[in-house]
Write a protein that holds these residues in place. Structure first.
Motif: not given
Length: 135
Positions: A27-41
């Protein structure tokens, strides 16, 4: 018996402390957020350290290709949007609080027809380790 139990308890306490540290380092290096939508990820990476090199990102172990903005001709019409043709990952150096988003998925016109990327896993490869986000 009592000495064995005390030594075992001490060893388990040390292992627990080491495990928490390993989890916190991620958690100290990067934060990764994923968002799914109709066009992909969409995979958004935010740097949480002074400098980190993002070497590569893959979604579903490479089964969802990286998309790039582009145009294609379909049934005589030029269409703009996200396409996979020619998309390659460019390593990127990020600094504290920098955030970037990459787009992954299959387009309607891209073979194999009918394939949809349902998000299961994203891996972010950095110079400070590999970080995995799962559904």
């Amino acid at each position: 018996m009592n000495v064995f139990y005390t030594a075992t308890a001490a060893a388990m306490t040390v292992l627990a402390a080491l495990s928490s540290t390993a989890g916190a380092a991620e958690n100290d290096i990067i934060r990764v957020d994923i968002q799914k939508n109709i066009q992909g990820i969409n995979v958004t990476v935010t740097a949480k350290t002074d400098t980190v090199l993002i070497k590569n990102i893959d979604v579903n172990r490479g089964k969802c290709p990286l998309l790039t903005k582009g145009t294609i001709t379909y049934q005589g019409k030029r269409l703009e949007g996200w396409i996979a043709k020619g998309a390659t990952f460019t390593p990127t150096t990020m600094h504290f609080a920098d955030g970037l988003t990459w787009h992954f998925g299959h387009t309607y016109l891209q073979p194999p027809a009918g394939v949809v990327c349902s998000f299961l896993e994203a891996r972010v490869f950095t110079d400070q380790g590999t970080f995995t986000v799962t559904e």
